[in-house]
Design a protein around this motif. Structure first.
Motif, short mmCIF file in Angstrom:
data_model
loop_
_atom_site.label_atom_id
_atom_site.label_comp_id
_atom_site.label_asym_id
_atom_site.label_seq_id
_atom_site.Cartn_x
_atom_site.Cartn_y
_atom_site.Cartn_z
N UNK A 27 0.73 -1.20 0.09
CA UNK A 27 -0.07 0.06 -0.08
C UNK A 27 1.04 1.32 0.10
N UNK A 28 2.08 1.01 0.25
CA UNK A 28 3.08 2.38 0.19
C UNK A 28 2.65 3.23 1.54
N UNK A 29 2.12 2.65 2.56
CA UNK A 29 1.68 3.62 3.64
C UNK A 29 2.97 3.86 4.32
N UNK A 30 2.93 5.16 4.83
CA UNK A 30 3.86 5.43 6.00
C UNK A 30 4.08 4.84 7.41
N UNK A 31 2.88 4.37 7.74
CA UNK A 31 2.82 3.80 9.09
C UNK A 31 2.67 2.28 9.12
N UNK A 32 3.67 1.79 9.69
CA UNK A 32 3.28 0.36 10.02
C UNK A 32 3.33 -0.17 11.70
N UNK A 33 2.38 -0.99 11.97
CA UNK A 33 2.04 -1.33 13.66
C UNK A 33 2.24 -2.71 13.83
N UNK A 34 2.73 -2.86 14.96
CA UNK A 34 2.53 -4.27 15.55
C UNK A 34 1.73 -3.94 16.58
N UNK A 35 0.82 -5.08 16.76
CA UNK A 35 -0.05 -5.20 17.98
C UNK A 35 0.13 -6.82 18.44
N UNK A 36 -0.12 -6.85 19.90
CA UNK A 36 -0.10 -8.20 20.46
C UNK A 36 -1.71 -8.37 20.76
N UNK A 48 5.32 1.13 16.54
CA UNK A 48 5.02 1.49 15.30
C UNK A 48 5.88 2.31 14.59
N UNK A 49 6.37 2.29 13.29
CA UNK A 49 6.98 3.14 12.57
C UNK A 49 6.37 4.21 11.83
N UNK A 50 6.70 5.20 11.97
CA UNK A 50 6.34 6.42 10.77
C UNK A 50 7.49 6.62 10.00
N UNK A 51 7.37 6.21 8.65
CA UNK A 51 8.61 6.13 8.09
C UNK A 51 9.67 5.55 8.53
N UNK A 52 10.86 6.03 8.82
CA UNK A 52 11.93 5.42 9.58
C UNK A 52 11.85 5.57 10.82
N UNK A 53 10.93 6.43 11.30
CA UNK A 53 10.99 6.74 12.83
C UNK A 53 10.28 5.79 13.58
N UNK A 92 -0.31 -3.99 10.97
CA UNK A 92 -1.08 -3.06 10.31
C UNK A 92 -0.36 -1.91 9.62
N UNK A 93 -0.97 -1.45 8.87
CA UNK A 93 -0.62 -0.33 7.99
C UNK A 93 -1.56 1.01 7.96
#
Lengths: 114, 109
Positions: A27-36, A48-53, A92-93
């Motif tokens: 999707x080329x989304x900026x944000x990637x999340x990990x949930x448990x 989560x990452x916002x781009x490289x942050x 998730x993104x």
């Protein structure tokens, strides 16, 4: 046409043996999340990452680490899995700030610790 | 801190009966509310969001700021509505969703 893909769907690991879960997105989304997510509980954000942050939640144990080598991929590393880490892990993104905040999820990886 | 509460773990109804899945939130600003759904063996996906004010698969949800609620409703439940439903919130300038624990809806034939 899966947009967020998690591998593997099921992972069995030994107590204390490092394990890596992977997530990729088209999707080329900026944000990637990990949930448990544990049984009958809300998904709990680990980081989560916002781009490289990288943004770590305050209560995420040090045992959990993450890497995002590029826009498309994100990894969850569990350095020394304990029995309490058995759970469903959701990637998730989303587009992030300034755009729609809808989250797109992968199918999850169910982690079993033996 | 923002919080989403879904008081019912399980809601069981018969086909054709009305359904209301409750969601309450705590946040003092202007939130954006969502309902996500997870059918058996499928991924979590967006069902609807409050700003769209739309009906999806016969479901609607109205944001009530006075009662801080965002209940999901459907007048006539169908068997295929059986799923796990999660209410979620993003708030202010944050793009990060906070989820409720989910309500399992079972629609009996």
């Amino acid at each position: 046409d899966a947009m967020v893909i998690q591998n593997p769907r099921y992972q069995v690991t030994q107590f204390g043996k490092p394990v890596t879960l992977s997530c990729s997105q088209t999707l080329n989304h900026n944000v990637m999340y990990w949930y448990q997510q544990k049984s009958s509980q809300a998904p709990k954000l680990l980081f989560h990452y916002y781009d490289k942050d990288f943004n770590n939640e305050a209560d995420t144990p040090d045992n959990f680490q993450s890497r995002r080598p590029n826009t498309s991929f994100c990894f969850l590393d569990i350095r020394s899995p304990g029995l309490g880490d058995a759970a469903m892990y959701l990637c998730a993104t989303s587009r992030g700030a300034g755009g729609k905040t809808e989250a797109f999820f992968g199918q999850g990886t169910r982690l079993t610790v033996v | 801190a923002q919080r989403v509460t879904q008081p019912e773990k399980l809601l069981s109804v018969f086909k054709g009966a009305p359904v209301e899945l409750k969601c309450n939130y705590s946040y003092s600003g202007s939130p954006e509310l969502f309902w996500y759904v997870q059918y058996s063996r499928q991924r979590l996906q967006l069902l609807l969001r409050h700003i769209s004010r739309e009906s999806i698969k016969g479901f609607t949800a109205d944001l009530n700021k006075g009662e801080t609620s965002f209940h999901l409703k459907k007048p006539f439940a169908q068997e295929e509505d059986s799923a796990m439903y999660y209410c979620a919130l993003t708030s202010g300038g944050s793009y990060i969703p906070t989820f409720g624990r989910g309500t399992s809806l079972i629609v009996h034939p």
